[in-house]
Design a protein around this motif. Sequence first.
Motif: not given
Length: 96
Positions: A47-55
């Motif tokens: 996305t703008d800005p990118p989402l950095n996720l952890a499960l």
Amino acid sequence: MRATNRYHNKVWFSDIAISMDSEESNDYISDKGLCYGQALLLAEVLTDPPLNLALIQWYDFKSKRNAYLYGCPHLKLIELYNFVAIESIRWSFDLF
């Protein structure tokens, strides 16, 4: 934090501590505002800005009466999973 698909021929993921949002911290039993989990997957949502996720698969206190063993949280892994922002991960720790 580590998340690899092979470590000595076994799947291996890091145990981590998550800083709870101050507005949500009263909704959960925490260790001074930290909750513990195991990182199962790292992902970037474009996305703008990118989402950095952890499960995350969560730990819970093994006993409500004796929540600490030798001064450390006494935890068990439970069947509860969520995505969290990687920025909320505080540090890794060793449970075993």
